[in-house]
Every structure is written in structure tokens, then in C-alpha cells.
Design a protein around this motif. Structure first.
Motif, short mmCIF file in Angstrom:
data_model
loop_
_atom_site.label_atom_id
_atom_site.label_comp_id
_atom_site.label_asym_id
_atom_site.label_seq_id
_atom_site.Cartn_x
_atom_site.Cartn_y
_atom_site.Cartn_z
N ALA A 53 13.96 -10.07 32.09
CA ALA A 53 13.39 -8.79 32.46
C ALA A 53 13.38 -7.86 31.24
CB ALA A 53 14.18 -8.19 33.61
N ALA A 54 12.43 -6.95 31.24
CA ALA A 54 12.27 -6.04 30.10
C ALA A 54 13.52 -5.23 29.83
CB ALA A 54 11.09 -5.11 30.34
N LEU A 87 15.54 -5.34 26.24
CA LEU A 87 15.72 -4.15 25.41
C LEU A 87 17.19 -3.82 25.21
CD1 LEU A 87 12.82 -2.01 26.82
CD2 LEU A 87 12.97 -3.00 24.53
N ARG A 88 17.98 -4.01 26.23
CA ARG A 88 19.43 -3.78 26.12
C ARG A 88 20.02 -4.74 25.08
NH1 ARG A 88 21.67 -4.73 31.41
NH2 ARG A 88 20.61 -2.81 31.94
N ILE A 100 19.83 -0.37 24.05
CA ILE A 100 19.40 0.83 24.77
C ILE A 100 19.31 0.52 26.25
CG2 ILE A 100 18.15 1.81 22.82
CD1 ILE A 100 15.56 0.96 24.20
N GLU A 101 19.49 1.53 27.05
CA GLU A 101 19.35 1.41 28.51
C GLU A 101 17.99 1.96 28.91
OE1 GLU A 101 21.51 0.01 30.64
OE2 GLU A 101 22.81 -0.50 28.96
N VAL A 102 17.30 1.23 29.76
CA VAL A 102 16.00 1.69 30.26
C VAL A 102 15.95 1.52 31.76
CG1 VAL A 102 14.76 1.18 28.12
CG2 VAL A 102 14.87 -0.54 29.92
N ASN A 103 15.10 2.32 32.38
CA ASN A 103 14.79 2.20 33.80
C ASN A 103 13.30 1.95 33.93
OD1 ASN A 103 17.43 2.87 34.79
ND2 ASN A 103 17.00 4.96 34.14
N ILE A 104 12.94 0.99 34.75
CA ILE A 104 11.52 0.73 34.99
C ILE A 104 11.02 1.77 35.97
CG2 ILE A 104 9.83 -0.89 35.91
CD1 ILE A 104 11.70 -3.16 34.98
N ARG A 105 10.03 2.56 35.53
CA ARG A 105 9.47 3.62 36.36
C ARG A 105 8.26 3.15 37.16
NH1 ARG A 105 11.30 8.96 35.14
NH2 ARG A 105 13.52 8.59 34.80
#
Length: 82
Positions: A1-2, A6-7, A12-17
């Protein structure tokens, strides 16, 4: 998963919007399937400056962004890519 990639790659921490519909691009010997995602991160972009290049939508042609990716942005931001 993206978000996991990226993590792992950039810490970095991301949230899928938003998950956009998949896009297929035909090459001579294979089909590329892209799964576009709109991500949000609270990570300071300065942390990534040494490893990635941030572009505005207007800069993607000059940067040589591949056609399938450019088409995704053209559909999302048609007014910016005249």
C-alpha cells in the motif's frame, strides 16, 4: 500500500484521503495499471527535500512526467494544463 511504502522509504506518515479510479496504459509488451491516491501528510516537506522534487501542476511537462501520470493530473486539474 502507498502509505506503507512511503513510511518505509521516507519515514513519513500519510493518510489516504481519496482513491481515484484505476488507470491503464498500454505499452508494447505489457499493461501498466496505476491506482491514483490523494494523500495527506503532516510531515514537513523540508524533510523530503533531499530525496524528492516537488512540482506544481504547471511544471510537470517541463519535468518530463510520464504520459500516464500526466493524464491523471490533466483529468484532475484541466485548467492548470492548457
Amino acid at each position: 500500500a502507498a502509505d506503507l511504502d512511503l513510511r518505509r522509504r521516507f519515514a513519513i506518515e500519510v493518510n489516504i484521503r481519496h482513491r481515484f479510479p484505476g488507470v491503464e496504459h498500454e505499452f508494447t509488451h505489457f499493461t501498466l495499471q496505476l491506482l491514483p491516491r490523494l494523500l495527506f501528510s503532516s510531515t514537513d516537506e523540508g524533510r523530503l527535500a533531499a530525496t524528492v522534487q516537488w512540482l506544481t501542476i504547471a511544471q510537470i511537462d517541463a519535468a518530463g512526467v510520464p504520459t500516464p501520470v500526466r493524464r491523471i493530473f490533466a483529468n484532475l486539474y484541466p485548467q492548470e494544463l492548457d
